[in-house]
Structure formats: C-alpha cells, structure tokens
Design a protein around this motif. Sequence first.
Motif, PDB file in Angstrom:
ATOM      1  N   LEU A  68      10.954  -0.710 -14.288  1.00  0.00           N
ATOM      2  CA  LEU A  68      11.140  -1.902 -13.451  1.00  0.00           C
ATOM      3  C   LEU A  68      11.967  -1.548 -12.219  1.00  0.00           C
ATOM      4  O   LEU A  68      11.655  -1.988 -11.106  1.00  0.00           O
ATOM      5  N   LEU A  69      13.009  -0.754 -12.402  1.00  0.00           N
ATOM      6  CA  LEU A  69      13.826  -0.335 -11.262  1.00  0.00           C
ATOM      7  C   LEU A  69      13.024   0.518 -10.286  1.00  0.00           C
ATOM      8  O   LEU A  69      13.159   0.367  -9.069  1.00  0.00           O
ATOM      9  N   ASP A  70      12.186   1.377 -10.798  1.00  0.00           N
ATOM     10  CA  ASP A  70      11.335   2.197  -9.942  1.00  0.00           C
ATOM     11  C   ASP A  70      10.490   1.298  -9.034  1.00  0.00           C
ATOM     12  O   ASP A  70      10.412   1.519  -7.825  1.00  0.00           O
ATOM     13  N   TYR A  71       9.882   0.285  -9.613  1.00  0.00           N
ATOM     14  CA  TYR A  71       9.057  -0.630  -8.821  1.00  0.00           C
ATOM     15  C   TYR A  71       9.921  -1.433  -7.844  1.00  0.00           C
ATOM     16  O   TYR A  71       9.561  -1.619  -6.680  1.00  0.00           O
ATOM     17  N   PHE A  72      11.052  -1.885  -8.303  1.00  0.00           N
ATOM     18  CA  PHE A  72      12.004  -2.632  -7.472  1.00  0.00           C
ATOM     19  C   PHE A  72      12.318  -1.873  -6.183  1.00  0.00           C
ATOM     20  O   PHE A  72      12.310  -2.446  -5.092  1.00  0.00           O
ATOM     21  N   MET A 110      18.960   5.940 -11.146  1.00  0.00           N
ATOM     22  CA  MET A 110      17.789   5.616 -10.328  1.00  0.00           C
ATOM     23  C   MET A 110      18.147   5.614  -8.843  1.00  0.00           C
ATOM     24  O   MET A 110      17.356   6.080  -8.014  1.00  0.00           O
ATOM     25  N   ILE A 111      19.316   5.124  -8.495  1.00  0.00           N
ATOM     26  CA  ILE A 111      19.750   5.133  -7.089  1.00  0.00           C
ATOM     27  C   ILE A 111      19.839   6.577  -6.590  1.00  0.00           C
ATOM     28  O   ILE A 111      19.400   6.880  -5.472  1.00  0.00           O
ATOM     29  N   LYS A 112      20.367   7.475  -7.410  1.00  0.00           N
ATOM     30  CA  LYS A 112      20.429   8.890  -7.027  1.00  0.00           C
ATOM     31  C   LYS A 112      19.028   9.464  -6.825  1.00  0.00           C
ATOM     32  O   LYS A 112      18.777  10.198  -5.866  1.00  0.00           O
ATOM     33  N   VAL A 113      18.114   9.123  -7.714  1.00  0.00           N
ATOM     34  CA  VAL A 113      16.729   9.598  -7.602  1.00  0.00           C
ATOM     35  C   VAL A 113      16.101   9.097  -6.303  1.00  0.00           C
ATOM     36  O   VAL A 113      15.456   9.859  -5.573  1.00  0.00           O
ATOM     37  N   VAL A 114      16.293   7.822  -6.006  1.00  0.00           N
ATOM     38  CA  VAL A 114      15.725   7.240  -4.779  1.00  0.00           C
ATOM     39  C   VAL A 114      16.338   7.911  -3.553  1.00  0.00           C
ATOM     40  O   VAL A 114      15.619   8.297  -2.623  1.00  0.00           O
ATOM     41  N   ASN A 115      17.652   8.063  -3.536  1.00  0.00           N
ATOM     42  CA  ASN A 115      18.306   8.728  -2.400  1.00  0.00           C
ATOM     43  C   ASN A 115      17.808  10.162  -2.232  1.00  0.00           C
ATOM     44  O   ASN A 115      17.521  10.599  -1.114  1.00  0.00           O
ATOM     45  N   ASN A 116      17.694  10.879  -3.329  1.00  0.00           N
ATOM     46  CA  ASN A 116      17.260  12.278  -3.273  1.00  0.00           C
ATOM     47  C   ASN A 116      15.808  12.425  -2.846  1.00  0.00           C
ATOM     48  O   ASN A 116      15.415  13.475  -2.338  1.00  0.00           O
ATOM     49  N   HIS A 155       7.974  -8.954   1.066  1.00  0.00           N
ATOM     50  CA  HIS A 155       7.834  -7.938   0.034  1.00  0.00           C
ATOM     51  C   HIS A 155       6.414  -7.395  -0.035  1.00  0.00           C
ATOM     52  O   HIS A 155       5.450  -8.166   0.044  1.00  0.00           O
ATOM     53  N   PHE A 156       6.322  -6.104  -0.188  1.00  0.00           N
ATOM     54  CA  PHE A 156       5.036  -5.432  -0.378  1.00  0.00           C
ATOM     55  C   PHE A 156       5.339  -4.036  -0.912  1.00  0.00           C
ATOM     56  O   PHE A 156       6.478  -3.568  -0.828  1.00  0.00           O
ATOM     57  N   GLU A 157       4.326  -3.389  -1.446  1.00  0.00           N
ATOM     58  CA  GLU A 157       4.522  -2.035  -1.938  1.00  0.00           C
ATOM     59  C   GLU A 157       4.619  -1.091  -0.756  1.00  0.00           C
ATOM     60  O   GLU A 157       3.658  -0.874  -0.035  1.00  0.00           O
ATOM     61  N   ARG A 158       5.799  -0.543  -0.551  1.00  0.00           N
ATOM     62  CA  ARG A 158       6.021   0.390   0.557  1.00  0.00           C
ATOM     63  C   ARG A 158       5.584   1.806   0.205  1.00  0.00           C
ATOM     64  O   ARG A 158       5.223   2.584   1.068  1.00  0.00           O
ATOM     65  N   PHE A 159       5.644   2.136  -1.092  1.00  0.00           N
ATOM     66  CA  PHE A 159       5.227   3.446  -1.579  1.00  0.00           C
ATOM     67  C   PHE A 159       4.348   3.225  -2.795  1.00  0.00           C
ATOM     68  O   PHE A 159       4.739   2.508  -3.715  1.00  0.00           O
ATOM     69  N   SER A 160       3.193   3.817  -2.810  1.00  0.00           N
ATOM     70  CA  SER A 160       2.312   3.653  -3.976  1.00  0.00           C
ATOM     71  C   SER A 160       2.701   4.577  -5.115  1.00  0.00           C
ATOM     72  O   SER A 160       2.462   4.274  -6.272  1.00  0.00           O
ATOM     73  N   ASP A 161       3.319   5.696  -4.781  1.00  0.00           N
ATOM     74  CA  ASP A 161       3.707   6.624  -5.838  1.00  0.00           C
ATOM     75  C   ASP A 161       5.120   6.335  -6.312  1.00  0.00           C
ATOM     76  O   ASP A 161       5.986   5.892  -5.585  1.00  0.00           O
ATOM     77  N   SER A 162       5.317   6.620  -7.572  1.00  0.00           N
ATOM     78  CA  SER A 162       6.574   6.341  -8.269  1.00  0.00           C
ATOM     79  C   SER A 162       7.689   7.295  -7.814  1.00  0.00           C
ATOM     80  O   SER A 162       7.437   8.402  -7.376  1.00  0.00           O
ATOM     81  N   PHE A 163       8.918   6.849  -7.970  1.00  0.00           N
ATOM     82  CA  PHE A 163      10.074   7.709  -7.752  1.00  0.00           C
ATOM     83  C   PHE A 163      10.322   8.591  -8.967  1.00  0.00           C
ATOM     84  O   PHE A 163      10.982   9.621  -8.876  1.00  0.00           O
ATOM     85  N   ILE A 164       9.821   8.142 -10.125  1.00  0.00           N
ATOM     86  CA  ILE A 164      10.089   8.880 -11.377  1.00  0.00           C
ATOM     87  C   ILE A 164       8.859   9.616 -11.871  1.00  0.00           C
ATOM     88  O   ILE A 164       7.768   9.364 -11.481  1.00  0.00           O
TER      89      ILE A 164
END
Length: 164
Positions: A68-72, A110-116, A155-164
């Motif tokens: 859920l956080l990944d999608y968020f 998750m925040i670290k993953v997104v930042n990285n 709101h819209f999907e800015r990235f189709s691929d997952s962060f994880i």
Amino acid sequence: MKNYKKAYLAGGCFWGMEELFRNQKGVIDTEVGYIGGINDNPTYKNHPGHAEGIEITYNETETSFKQLLDYFFRIHNPTTIDRQGNDIGSSYRSAIFFQNETEKTEAETMIKVVNNSKKWEADVVTTLEPYTQFWPAEPEHQDYLQKKPDGYTCHFERFSDSFI
C-alpha cells in the motif's frame, strides 16, 4: 474478516486517493475523512490540523502495508510540503499515520527506498505521525469521484513500476 487490517494515509485531497486505492488488489473498502488534527468531530469547514486522509481496509493475505505504501508513493507527490496540485495547506500534507512500531519501521524503510530510487527530483517530506483517531468525512465526500467522475483530482499514477 480475521485477515482484514486498516491503514491510514494522507496525500492531498482525499477524493483522488480514495478513487485510486479502491481498485488495488486486496483493498476491501476505503473511506475518506480527517486525521491528525486538534478538534473532535471535524468537518470539511472545521478541521484545524487535520489532514484529508483515507482509511483503507485491506486483506493482508492479498496485499500488505508495504505494498500500500509503495502505491501511495506513486500516486501523489511526496516531496511537496503541505501541497498537492492546486491544494495548499496542512490539510493536504503527505502523511502516514502508523498504528504500531512495525508500521512505523516499514514506513521509514519505504521512504528510504523511495529516496534512493531517485524517481522524484527531491527527497520525500511525508510525515510519520502516530495514529490517534480517524473521523469519517461527510457523506457527500464519500465515493465522490464515483458520483462525479469528472470531479477534481490531482492524483494519478506517476510511475507504473513499483519501488519494491
């Protein structure tokens, strides 16, 4: 229902967040409301300090808090303070309302993953706030974009691929 959990997120106007999350695998229900503020029984016209947030009921055998956080982080801009699209103010902040230390740790990770990932041009400013109480919004705000498909959303999907 024993596998059902709830998550509490805020990422700008609650209408758009609700509409996108409602269609995610494992999401059973969504409700828009107010969270993280200073008054009881907040309303659309009186919710000081509250974020416009959503309560997501999900089946943990089909999705996870991490998913859920990944999608968020893909459907709103988590790098702007108190702003999403045309909406400005603390009501529109990006926030994760954690219910326990496990959720807090997963959010921090998750925040670290997104930042990285460097997908966003700036670092995440999403706040991590302890869950206190969620106040459902008025009926006219529930399922708003279902009722008004041409209604406003940033709101819209800015990235189709997952962060994880």
